[in-house]
Design a protein around this motif. Sequence first.
Motif, PDB file in Angstrom:
ATOM      1  N   ARG A  69      -4.106  26.873  43.083  1.00  0.00           N
ATOM      2  CA  ARG A  69      -3.656  27.380  44.379  1.00  0.00           C
ATOM      3  C   ARG A  69      -2.507  26.547  44.947  1.00  0.00           C
ATOM      4  NH1 ARG A  69      -5.500  30.971  47.910  1.00  0.00           N
ATOM      5  NH2 ARG A  69      -7.345  31.263  46.636  1.00  0.00           N
ATOM      6  N   PHE A  70      -2.608  25.210  44.855  1.00  0.00           N
ATOM      7  CA  PHE A  70      -1.621  24.362  45.516  1.00  0.00           C
ATOM      8  C   PHE A  70      -0.472  23.921  44.611  1.00  0.00           C
ATOM      9  CE2 PHE A  70      -5.431  23.800  48.156  1.00  0.00           C
ATOM     10  CZ  PHE A  70      -4.910  24.283  49.342  1.00  0.00           C
ATOM     11  N   ALA A  71      -0.695  23.871  43.299  1.00  0.00           N
ATOM     12  CA  ALA A  71       0.377  23.441  42.391  1.00  0.00           C
ATOM     13  C   ALA A  71       0.914  24.618  41.594  1.00  0.00           C
ATOM     14  CB  ALA A  71      -0.143  22.370  41.430  1.00  0.00           C
ATOM     15  N   GLY A  72       0.360  25.788  41.820  1.00  0.00           N
ATOM     16  CA  GLY A  72       0.724  26.904  40.977  1.00  0.00           C
ATOM     17  C   GLY A  72       1.133  28.141  41.723  1.00  0.00           C
ATOM     18  N   GLY A  73       1.149  29.191  40.967  1.00  0.00           N
ATOM     19  CA  GLY A  73       1.515  30.473  41.536  1.00  0.00           C
ATOM     20  C   GLY A  73       1.284  31.577  40.529  1.00  0.00           C
ATOM     21  N   LEU A  74       1.403  32.788  41.031  1.00  0.00           N
ATOM     22  CA  LEU A  74       1.270  33.975  40.199  1.00  0.00           C
ATOM     23  C   LEU A  74       2.643  34.591  40.011  1.00  0.00           C
ATOM     24  CD1 LEU A  74      -1.793  35.610  41.966  1.00  0.00           C
ATOM     25  CD2 LEU A  74      -1.810  34.271  39.878  1.00  0.00           C
ATOM     26  N   HIS A  75       2.914  35.062  38.813  1.00  0.00           N
ATOM     27  CA  HIS A  75       4.175  35.717  38.507  1.00  0.00           C
ATOM     28  C   HIS A  75       3.873  36.990  37.735  1.00  0.00           C
ATOM     29  CE1 HIS A  75       6.210  31.997  39.606  1.00  0.00           C
ATOM     30  NE2 HIS A  75       5.348  31.368  38.821  1.00  0.00           N
ATOM     31  N   ILE A  76       4.705  37.980  37.899  1.00  0.00           N
ATOM     32  CA  ILE A  76       4.601  39.203  37.116  1.00  0.00           C
ATOM     33  C   ILE A  76       5.699  39.143  36.060  1.00  0.00           C
ATOM     34  CG2 ILE A  76       4.648  41.729  37.144  1.00  0.00           C
ATOM     35  CD1 ILE A  76       2.355  40.583  38.765  1.00  0.00           C
ATOM     36  N   VAL A  77       5.295  39.136  34.796  1.00  0.00           N
ATOM     37  CA  VAL A  77       6.236  39.104  33.682  1.00  0.00           C
ATOM     38  C   VAL A  77       5.902  40.271  32.771  1.00  0.00           C
ATOM     39  CG1 VAL A  77       7.085  37.771  31.715  1.00  0.00           C
ATOM     40  CG2 VAL A  77       6.413  36.582  33.818  1.00  0.00           C
ATOM     41  N   ALA A  78       6.854  41.173  32.623  1.00  0.00           N
ATOM     42  CA  ALA A  78       6.677  42.369  31.786  1.00  0.00           C
ATOM     43  C   ALA A  78       5.412  43.133  32.183  1.00  0.00           C
ATOM     44  CB  ALA A  78       6.645  41.990  30.306  1.00  0.00           C
ATOM     45  N   GLY A  79       5.163  43.208  33.484  1.00  0.00           N
ATOM     46  CA  GLY A  79       4.020  43.957  33.983  1.00  0.00           C
ATOM     47  C   GLY A  79       2.688  43.246  33.885  1.00  0.00           C
ATOM     48  N   ARG A  80       2.685  42.002  33.472  1.00  0.00           N
ATOM     49  CA  ARG A  80       1.440  41.234  33.331  1.00  0.00           C
ATOM     50  C   ARG A  80       1.448  40.065  34.305  1.00  0.00           C
ATOM     51  NH1 ARG A  80       0.807  40.026  27.043  1.00  0.00           N
ATOM     52  NH2 ARG A  80      -1.211  39.299  27.770  1.00  0.00           N
ATOM     53  N   VAL A  81       0.261  39.706  34.790  1.00  0.00           N
ATOM     54  CA  VAL A  81       0.131  38.565  35.701  1.00  0.00           C
ATOM     55  C   VAL A  81       0.102  37.291  34.874  1.00  0.00           C
ATOM     56  CG1 VAL A  81      -1.347  37.427  37.401  1.00  0.00           C
ATOM     57  CG2 VAL A  81      -1.098  39.915  37.433  1.00  0.00           C
ATOM     58  N   GLY A  86      -3.920  36.511  32.325  1.00  0.00           N
ATOM     59  CA  GLY A  86      -3.699  35.708  33.529  1.00  0.00           C
ATOM     60  C   GLY A  86      -4.344  36.336  34.747  1.00  0.00           C
ATOM     61  N   GLU A  87      -4.379  37.665  34.774  1.00  0.00           N
ATOM     62  CA  GLU A  87      -5.010  38.366  35.892  1.00  0.00           C
ATOM     63  C   GLU A  87      -6.502  38.062  35.945  1.00  0.00           C
ATOM     64  OE1 GLU A  87      -5.589  42.850  37.732  1.00  0.00           O
ATOM     65  OE2 GLU A  87      -4.184  42.534  36.095  1.00  0.00           O
ATOM     66  N   GLY A  88      -7.147  37.986  34.787  1.00  0.00           N
ATOM     67  CA  GLY A  88      -8.571  37.650  34.736  1.00  0.00           C
ATOM     68  C   GLY A  88      -8.838  36.258  35.277  1.00  0.00           C
ATOM     69  N   LEU A  89      -8.013  35.298  34.880  1.00  0.00           N
ATOM     70  CA  LEU A  89      -8.162  33.933  35.391  1.00  0.00           C
ATOM     71  C   LEU A  89      -7.914  33.896  36.896  1.00  0.00           C
ATOM     72  CD1 LEU A  89      -8.608  30.903  34.935  1.00  0.00           C
ATOM     73  CD2 LEU A  89      -6.147  30.716  34.512  1.00  0.00           C
ATOM     74  N   ALA A  90      -6.906  34.628  37.360  1.00  0.00           N
ATOM     75  CA  ALA A  90      -6.608  34.652  38.795  1.00  0.00           C
ATOM     76  C   ALA A  90      -7.793  35.213  39.581  1.00  0.00           C
ATOM     77  CB  ALA A  90      -5.352  35.475  39.056  1.00  0.00           C
ATOM     78  N   ARG A  91      -8.465  36.216  39.050  1.00  0.00           N
ATOM     79  CA  ARG A  91      -9.636  36.777  39.724  1.00  0.00           C
ATOM     80  C   ARG A  91     -10.812  35.780  39.693  1.00  0.00           C
ATOM     81  NH1 ARG A  91      -8.985  42.148  40.872  1.00  0.00           N
ATOM     82  NH2 ARG A  91      -7.418  43.239  39.644  1.00  0.00           N
ATOM     83  N   GLN A  92     -11.009  35.130  38.549  1.00  0.00           N
ATOM     84  CA  GLN A  92     -12.122  34.185  38.410  1.00  0.00           C
ATOM     85  C   GLN A  92     -11.975  32.977  39.317  1.00  0.00           C
ATOM     86  OE1 GLN A  92     -11.658  33.739  34.115  1.00  0.00           O
ATOM     87  NE2 GLN A  92     -13.756  34.471  33.848  1.00  0.00           N
ATOM     88  N   THR A  93     -10.753  32.551  39.573  1.00  0.00           N
ATOM     89  CA  THR A  93     -10.525  31.347  40.378  1.00  0.00           C
ATOM     90  C   THR A  93     -10.243  31.652  41.842  1.00  0.00           C
ATOM     91  OG1 THR A  93      -8.185  31.345  39.769  1.00  0.00           O
ATOM     92  CG2 THR A  93      -9.689  29.990  38.424  1.00  0.00           C
TER      93      THR A  93
END
Length: 110
Positions: free
Chosen positions: A31-43, A94-101
């Motif tokens: 959350r604090f050192a990272g971020g989410l990006h969309i690359v080729a339609g994937r998180v 990456g979307e799965g990890l984002a949901r889990q965390t």
Amino acid sequence: MAMTGAVKDELSRLAVAKTCCRRAEVSSLLRFAGGLHIVAGRVVVEAELDTGAAARRLRKEIHDLYGHHSDVHVLTSGGLRKGTRWVVRVVKDGEGLARQTGLLDPRGRP
């Protein structure tokens, strides 16, 4: 190494046994050192860290706790960047990890 760097390095080497505490650490780092990006339609989930030890620890914890594989990229100093930085990147699911965390809510919003 500055005092802040020394403290970060020491914390990255501290052993944590409880799973709940390890999950909280991963979630807060993302959350604090990272971020989410969309690359080729994937998180894609990324975290940019100051020390190699912290990057290795985050990578290990992501794999051990959530089962996701990640890559570590080294960004050397130059231009506006003063020191070397390490980027931990989760591309596959990456979307799965984002949901889990907790980076994404159940509806897929940050």
